[in-house]
Design a protein around this motif. Structure first.
Motif, short mmCIF file in Angstrom:
data_model
loop_
_atom_site.label_atom_id
_atom_site.label_comp_id
_atom_site.label_asym_id
_atom_site.label_seq_id
_atom_site.Cartn_x
_atom_site.Cartn_y
_atom_site.Cartn_z
N ASN A 50 0.83 -1.21 0.00
CA ASN A 50 0.00 0.00 0.00
C ASN A 50 0.86 1.26 0.00
OD1 ASN A 50 -2.70 1.31 0.29
ND2 ASN A 50 -1.83 2.00 2.22
N ALA A 51 2.05 1.18 0.60
CA ALA A 51 2.94 2.34 0.68
C ALA A 51 3.79 2.52 -0.58
CB ALA A 51 3.86 2.22 1.89
N VAL A 52 4.10 1.42 -1.28
CA VAL A 52 5.10 1.54 -2.36
C VAL A 52 4.53 1.33 -3.77
CG1 VAL A 52 7.07 0.96 -0.90
CG2 VAL A 52 5.84 -0.88 -2.07
N VAL A 53 3.34 0.73 -3.90
CA VAL A 53 2.69 0.60 -5.22
C VAL A 53 1.20 0.91 -5.06
CG1 VAL A 53 4.34 -0.95 -6.37
CG2 VAL A 53 2.60 -1.93 -4.88
N ASN A 54 0.92 2.05 -4.49
CA ASN A 54 -0.45 2.43 -4.13
C ASN A 54 -1.32 2.64 -5.36
OD1 ASN A 54 -2.56 4.64 -3.43
ND2 ASN A 54 -1.90 3.88 -1.44
N ASP A 55 -2.55 2.07 -5.33
CA ASP A 55 -3.57 2.44 -6.31
C ASP A 55 -4.92 2.39 -5.61
OD1 ASP A 55 -4.62 -0.22 -6.33
OD2 ASP A 55 -3.28 -0.79 -7.97
N GLU A 56 -5.97 2.79 -6.32
CA GLU A 56 -7.27 2.96 -5.66
C GLU A 56 -7.82 1.65 -5.10
OE1 GLU A 56 -11.51 5.11 -6.65
OE2 GLU A 56 -9.77 5.59 -7.90
N ALA A 57 -7.70 0.57 -5.87
CA ALA A 57 -8.25 -0.72 -5.42
C ALA A 57 -7.50 -1.24 -4.19
CB ALA A 57 -8.16 -1.73 -6.56
N LEU A 58 -6.17 -1.13 -4.23
CA LEU A 58 -5.38 -1.59 -3.07
C LEU A 58 -5.66 -0.72 -1.86
CD1 LEU A 58 -3.26 -3.37 -1.77
CD2 LEU A 58 -1.47 -1.93 -2.80
N ARG A 59 -5.80 0.58 -2.09
CA ARG A 59 -6.10 1.50 -1.00
C ARG A 59 -7.42 1.13 -0.32
NH1 ARG A 59 -5.99 7.98 -2.07
NH2 ARG A 59 -3.81 7.52 -2.43
N GLU A 63 28.48 -10.28 7.07
CA GLU A 63 28.66 -10.18 5.62
C GLU A 63 27.28 -10.01 4.99
OE1 GLU A 63 29.83 -13.39 7.07
OE2 GLU A 63 31.50 -12.15 7.77
N ILE A 64 27.19 -9.18 3.94
CA ILE A 64 25.92 -8.93 3.27
C ILE A 64 26.08 -9.20 1.79
CG2 ILE A 64 24.11 -7.21 2.81
CD1 ILE A 64 25.04 -5.77 5.38
N GLU A 65 25.20 -10.04 1.25
CA GLU A 65 25.28 -10.42 -0.16
C GLU A 65 23.92 -10.29 -0.82
OE1 GLU A 65 26.49 -14.49 0.00
OE2 GLU A 65 28.41 -14.05 0.97
N GLN A 66 23.92 -9.82 -2.07
CA GLN A 66 22.66 -9.78 -2.82
C GLN A 66 22.23 -11.20 -3.15
OE1 GLN A 66 22.63 -6.89 -5.99
NE2 GLN A 66 20.74 -7.68 -6.87
N SER A 67 20.93 -11.41 -3.18
CA SER A 67 20.39 -12.75 -3.41
C SER A 67 19.19 -12.66 -4.35
CB SER A 67 19.96 -13.36 -2.06
OG SER A 67 19.15 -14.49 -2.26
N ASP A 68 18.94 -13.73 -5.10
CA ASP A 68 17.75 -13.78 -5.95
C ASP A 68 16.71 -14.75 -5.39
OD1 ASP A 68 18.97 -16.18 -6.41
OD2 ASP A 68 19.30 -15.88 -8.56
N GLU A 69 16.78 -14.98 -4.07
CA GLU A 69 15.87 -15.92 -3.42
C GLU A 69 14.47 -15.36 -3.20
OE1 GLU A 69 16.52 -19.26 -2.31
OE2 GLU A 69 18.10 -18.86 -3.77
N ALA A 70 14.27 -14.06 -3.43
CA ALA A 70 12.98 -13.43 -3.12
C ALA A 70 12.31 -12.92 -4.39
CB ALA A 70 13.18 -12.28 -2.14
N THR A 71 10.97 -12.88 -4.38
CA THR A 71 10.25 -12.20 -5.45
C THR A 71 10.08 -10.73 -5.05
OG1 THR A 71 8.10 -12.74 -4.50
CG2 THR A 71 9.01 -14.30 -6.07
N LEU A 72 10.04 -9.84 -6.04
CA LEU A 72 10.07 -8.40 -5.78
C LEU A 72 8.84 -7.72 -6.35
CD1 LEU A 72 13.80 -8.03 -6.89
CD2 LEU A 72 12.96 -8.43 -4.56
N TRP A 73 8.52 -6.50 -5.84
CA TRP A 73 7.32 -5.78 -6.29
C TRP A 73 7.62 -4.75 -7.37
CZ3 TRP A 73 9.54 -5.69 -1.50
CH2 TRP A 73 10.20 -4.52 -1.14
N HIS A 74 8.93 -4.51 -7.64
CA HIS A 74 9.30 -3.51 -8.66
C HIS A 74 10.72 -3.81 -9.13
CE1 HIS A 74 10.30 0.42 -10.44
NE2 HIS A 74 9.00 0.57 -10.58
#
Length: 681
Positions: free
Chosen positions: A73-82, A380-391
């Motif tokens: 709701n905060a990062v890809v807001n639209d009327e239906a989601l709101r 240690e911090i590493e980028q990973s592709d283990e997650a699905t993303l919203w954008h």
């Protein structure tokens, strides 16, 4: 297909979540929770494992679903989601009040707290039960039935109003833009801002340039644009958002909402037996009384105001001498302050945020920040592709210690349409042990609104944006490096709100250390680290107008705290009146009468900072004093880093924050390091 919000999973399925999943998921979870709570209140055998652990599971399942919904709701807001979000929020608020007023559940926890077993529980478990019992009282468990019903009505309505306040600010921010075809009107604007304005025009299928009220567009206009009339126009649009003034006067007006919010907050506080809403707010904070908070803020104001007044006199003198053509004989106005302030800074130190920008490409800053915390906390911090993303802009990282994954986070850096402004950290998953005694790793959302990459150029950050990133990452580390595995006190859960800013403001200090700047800076074309000449100028300019900045924060803090302390049914003070009175006391610059800053002050009217905005300054004192130990021992001293990790970050909300601070620092905090750090003394 199974509702993705109901699937037991380490991470949300952002690729599968749709708006139509939101309400059914919340309905299902609340229904399940109610029936399980009913069973728990019938227990004869009340122990940690039979009561507290099952309740943790219920809270955690609900949090897992709601954290994904509220984030989207905060990062890809639209009327239906709101709509789905607001409908679900109303149900959640009603459920929360209902649980908080469940006398049988309260009595069960009381029985646990008074049992022989309680003394054998570890510190985090005992503290969680104490917190839960306090929360019952603050939810009205002791009230009679009529007052309980009224408390529930007030909570539901306040939830609606604060959500609407936030929506109005977002709509008002997006509801104005200025189309400019002649580049001469934008004289003085740096190339990065012009590129952003061209991109904003293209997105609207327009020729030329578009200026918006998103901060990466607004800020460069106020700071660099020679066109005074345009600065005034943009300033007025920004400072009248969601109000009865300005270009969209009355369209998304938060004025009536503020009045109703204040009235309902006062009634809610008095139903619980507090004198005012500020007293209720302090029930879960470090500060012990309204007097203590006001004395703290006023002491800072008295010590800082002479410095701020001197800074403003210098700015006026500079503008008078160098701004003849621009000012045309008029006095300095609010829309001139950032512009002439930047000119004075460059005149005095020959350095600007724009000159620094090429040395802070986002990818270099991020990797450098990871290197800093590796040196401090051995992670240690590493980028990973283990997650699905919203954008497509979002990245996902895992945190490891000794090769073992201990936490993860999503990073969403750039401003875009339908994304709430500002920067914040929110929890996605909370660290705890599940019913099978398996450890769930904490996961965080880290969100900013920086200028996105334009064309072939990478995103280039100002040093202010670098500091913002470190700030939010400090919050993230507090959430992710916790060693607590009881939901109520894990990470930032259960941490007093006026101490929660300690790790975030603490981490900002490394943005100013030469040893750290070598790690986080590198020219985006050559890789050359920040030259010593620029570093010296940047450090010399660090406290430029620090007094004026401090007074501005104290103005916000005093406005918020006095409003919530002084408002009553018999004395329903107007927000505008209190703000004017506070400005008469502390402001060195008074804005024009048409401004409506309070109408977009989401921190206190739509966020968690009502009667708590002072927390930033309160925690800044803690952070400056904590950092002074690193100044004594070395900014990357491993032992000091480990001590901070063990005393502050790992223990979450399991102990009182003053105890934890004293454990790290060896004494109670002093205000002196902050005043030294800001150059006030």
């Amino acid at each position: 297909m199974t509702n993705p919000l109901l699937q037991a999973s380490a991470l949300p399925h952002f690729d599968l979540i749709k708006t139509e999943h939101v309400e059914p998921a919340i309905d299902q979870i609340l229904q399940d929770n109610r029936s399980k709570i009913e069973a728990l209140t019938q227990l004869d055998d009340i122990r940690w494992e039979t009561l507290a652990r099952p309740m943790e599971e219920l809270d955690n399942r609900l949090n897992d679903a709601w954290s994904a919904i509220s984030h989207l709701n905060a990062v890809v807001n639209d009327e239906a989601l709101r709509d789905a979000y607001n409908n679900s929020l109303a149900k959640l608020t009603a459920y929360s009040t209902e649980v908080g007023q469940n006398k049988a559940l309260y009595e069960a926890y009381k029985t646990l707290a008074e049992s022989d077993e309680f003394e054998t529980l570890d510190q985090q478990s005992r503290k969680s039960v104490e917190n839960i019992l306090k929360a019952f009282h603050l939810s009205g468990v002791d009230l009679d039935d009529d007052k309980k019903a009224r408390f529930s009505e007030l909570s539901n309505r306040l939830s609606e109003l604060t959500s609407k306040f936030s929506e109005n600010v977002l709509d008002a921010t997006q509801g104005w833009y200025r189309h400019i075809e002649d580049e001469k009107e934008l004289s003085g604007l740096p190339e990065s801002a012009l590129d952003g304005a061209r991109q904003a025009a293209k997105q609207r299928a327009l020729e030329g340039f578009v200026i918006t009220l998103d901060f990466p567009s607004y800020f460069p206009v106020m700071t660099y644009c020679d066109n005074r009339a345009l600065r005034q126009e943009v300033y007025e649009a920004f400072l009248t958002r969601a109000s009865d003034q300005g270009p969209n006067a009355g369209q998304w007006d938060n004025g009536p909402l503020i009045k109703e919010i204040m009235s309902l907050r006062y009634e809610l506080a008095t139903i619980l037996g507090f004198d005012n809403y500020a007293d209720r707010s302090l029930a879960k904070k470090m500060a012990s009384s309204t007097e203590e908070v006001l004395d703290f803020l006023n002491e800072l104001a008295v010590k800082t105001k002479p410095v701020a007044e001197k800074e403003f006199e210098e700015l006026q003198a500079y503008a008078k001498e160098h701004g003849g053509e621009t000012l045309n004989g008029e006095s300095l106005q609010s829309w001139d302050l950032a512009y002439f302030g930047e000119k004075l800074r460059q005149n005095r130190y020959a350095i600007s945020q724009e000159e620094l920008r090429p040395y802070f490409p986002a990818h270099k800053v991020i990797q450098g920040m990871f290197d800093c915390v590796h040196r401090l906390f051995n992670i240690e911090i590493e980028q990973s592709d283990e997650a699905t993303l919203w954008h497509p802009d979002v990245t996902y990282y895992e945190i490891k210690r000794d090769g073992q994954k201990i936490a993860a986070f999503y990073l969403d850096l750039y401003a875009r349409a339908n994304k709430r402004g500002g920067a914040w950290m929110a929890d996605c998953r909370v660290r705890l042990k599940d019913k099978d005694n398996q450890l769930i790793d904490p996961v965080a959302f880290l969100t900013c609104n920086f200028t996105p990459p334009v064309g072939d150029k990478p995103a280039l950050l100002t040093h202010d944006e670098v500091t913002t990133l470190f700030h939010e990452f400090g919050h993230g580390l507090h959430h992710m490096l916790t060693k607590m595995d009881v939901y109520e006190v894990s990470g930032i859960n259960g941490v007093a709100w006026d101490a929660v800013e300690l790790p975030s403001q603490f981490l900002e200090n490394w943005c100013w250390q030469p040893e750290a700047l070598q790690l986080i800076s590198g020219h985006y074309e050559t890789g050359e680290p920040l030259p010593k000449s620029m570093l010296d100028k940047m450090l010399a300019a660090k406290n430029f107008q620090a007094g004026m900045q401090m007074m501005r924060q104290l103005e916000f803090s005093l406005f918020d705290f006095r409003l919530h302390t002084e408002y009553s049914d018999s004395h329903p003070v107007e927000a505008a009146e209190i703000l004017k009175d506070v400005r008469d006391q502390v402001a060195v610059v008074k804005p024009p009468s048409f401004t409506r800053f309070q109408n977009s002050f989401s921190h206190i009217f739509a966020g968690g900072y009502a009667a708590g905005y002072y927390s930033y300054k309160w925690a800044e004192v803690l952070a400056a004093d904590a950092f002074s130990k690193f100044e004594e021992n070395g900014v990357f001293d491993q032992q000091t880093g480990e001590e901070f990790l063990h005393a502050i970050l790992e223990q979450g909300g399991s102990r009182e924050p003053m105890e934890l601070f004293v454990e790290f620092r060896g004494r109670e905090p002093s205000v002196e390091p902050l005043l030294h750090q800001a150059g006030i003394i």
